[in-house]
Design a protein around this motif. Structure first.
Motif, PDB file in Angstrom:
ATOM      1  N   VAL A 118       4.138 -14.545  26.326  1.00 40.86           N
ATOM      2  CA  VAL A 118       3.519 -14.259  25.029  1.00 40.86           C
ATOM      3  C   VAL A 118       3.091 -12.799  24.911  1.00 40.86           C
ATOM      4  N   PRO A 119       2.390 -12.226  25.894  1.00 42.10           N
ATOM      5  CA  PRO A 119       2.025 -10.807  25.757  1.00 42.10           C
ATOM      6  C   PRO A 119       3.250  -9.889  25.644  1.00 42.10           C
ATOM      7  N   ILE A 120       4.302 -10.208  26.356  1.00 45.20           N
ATOM      8  CA  ILE A 120       5.522  -9.392  26.296  1.00 45.20           C
ATOM      9  C   ILE A 120       6.142  -9.480  24.901  1.00 45.20           C
ATOM     10  N   ILE A 121       6.163 -10.671  24.338  1.00 45.93           N
ATOM     11  CA  ILE A 121       6.717 -10.852  22.997  1.00 45.93           C
ATOM     12  C   ILE A 121       5.872 -10.103  21.969  1.00 45.93           C
ATOM     13  N   ILE A 122       4.559 -10.193  22.100  1.00 42.57           N
ATOM     14  CA  ILE A 122       3.668  -9.497  21.164  1.00 42.57           C
ATOM     15  C   ILE A 122       3.872  -7.989  21.257  1.00 42.57           C
ATOM     16  N   LEU A 123       3.957  -7.457  22.476  1.00 40.68           N
ATOM     17  CA  LEU A 123       4.201  -6.023  22.642  1.00 40.68           C
ATOM     18  C   LEU A 123       5.546  -5.622  22.045  1.00 40.68           C
ATOM     19  N   ILE A 129       7.695  -3.206  15.028  1.00 42.99           N
ATOM     20  CA  ILE A 129       7.018  -2.899  13.765  1.00 42.99           C
ATOM     21  C   ILE A 129       6.693  -1.412  13.678  1.00 42.99           C
ATOM     22  N   ARG A 130       6.206  -0.858  14.784  1.00 41.70           N
ATOM     23  CA  ARG A 130       5.861   0.575  14.819  1.00 41.70           C
ATOM     24  C   ARG A 130       7.107   1.420  14.556  1.00 41.70           C
ATOM     25  N   SER A 131       8.202   1.078  15.198  1.00 39.03           N
ATOM     26  CA  SER A 131       9.457   1.818  14.998  1.00 39.03           C
ATOM     27  C   SER A 131       9.939   1.705  13.567  1.00 39.03           C
ATOM     28  N   TYR A 132       9.829   0.513  13.012  1.00 38.65           N
ATOM     29  CA  TYR A 132      10.270   0.277  11.635  1.00 38.65           C
ATOM     30  C   TYR A 132       9.424   1.067  10.650  1.00 38.65           C
ATOM     31  N   THR A 133       8.118   1.066  10.834  1.00 40.71           N
ATOM     32  CA  THR A 133       7.246   1.787   9.898  1.00 40.71           C
ATOM     33  C   THR A 133       7.414   3.286  10.032  1.00 40.71           C
ATOM     34  N   LYS A 134       7.728   3.790  11.235  1.00 40.43           N
ATOM     35  CA  LYS A 134       7.984   5.221  11.418  1.00 40.43           C
ATOM     36  C   LYS A 134       9.232   5.633  10.651  1.00 40.43           C
ATOM     37  N   GLU A 135      10.276   4.795  10.694  1.00 37.49           N
ATOM     38  CA  GLU A 135      11.520   5.084   9.984  1.00 37.49           C
ATOM     39  C   GLU A 135      11.279   5.097   8.472  1.00 37.49           C
ATOM     40  N   LYS A 136      10.484   4.187   7.973  1.00 41.03           N
ATOM     41  CA  LYS A 136      10.222   4.082   6.532  1.00 41.03           C
ATOM     42  C   LYS A 136       9.407   5.289   6.033  1.00 41.03           C
ATOM     43  N   SER A 137       8.483   5.800   6.869  1.00 41.31           N
ATOM     44  CA  SER A 137       7.632   6.919   6.440  1.00 41.31           C
ATOM     45  C   SER A 137       8.336   8.263   6.596  1.00 41.31           C
ATOM     46  N   ALA A 138       9.405   8.318   7.359  1.00 43.00           N
ATOM     47  CA  ALA A 138      10.094   9.579   7.571  1.00 43.00           C
ATOM     48  C   ALA A 138      11.029   9.952   6.457  1.00 43.00           C
TER      49      ALA A 138
END
Length: 138
Positions: A118-123, A129-138
């Motif tokens: 579970v912790p591995i999946i959450i990470l 999500i972080r990678s996706y949001t970085k792409e959207k803001s760039a």
């Protein structure tokens, strides 16, 4: 209806002792079947057969809706009749004795795996999500 002459009759307690992968008997419609040779070939897996031990498995068998081929195959596993007077009315689950020898089926093992995964999946999700949001803001 009495069993045919020469048919072995078993008491329920004797049948219920045969609840292991290498020694598995089932009671279905008052008949006793030694399904040990079929354990590896059963389409539902050996766990299904083991879960049907220690009780009258007729309802379990009927609920599945076995094919005509499956029904015809049963005669080769037939070993006798059960004395119906010895079968408890209440269905009792008896955990197979070799359950602990299958660590991947043991509830404690599953919990340990989940605590690890579970912790591995959450990470992983957080990173995605972080990678996706970085792409959207760039």
């Amino acid at each position: 209806m009495a069993a045919p002459a020469g048919t072995k009759t078993f008491v329920f307690n004797e049948v219920s002792k045969h609840n292991k992968t290498k020694d598995c008997w089932l009671i279905i419609h008052g008949k006793v079947y030694d399904v040990t040779p079929f354990m590896e070939d059963h389409p539902g897996g050996d766990e299904v057969l083991l879960a049907a031990t220690g009780k009258d498995a007729t309802t379990d068998y009927e609920d599945i809706g076995h094919s005509n081929d499956a029904q015809n195959m049963m005669h080769k596993y037939y070993i006798g009749e059960v004395d119906k007077e010895t079968v408890p009315q209440k269905r009792v689950y008896v955990q197979p004795k070799d359950w602990a020898s299958k660590p991947d089926k043991n509830p404690e093992f599953v919990i340990k795996i989940l605590q690890f995964l579970v912790p591995i999946i959450i990470l992983g999700l957080a990173f995605a999500i972080r990678s996706y949001t970085k792409e959207k803001s760039a």
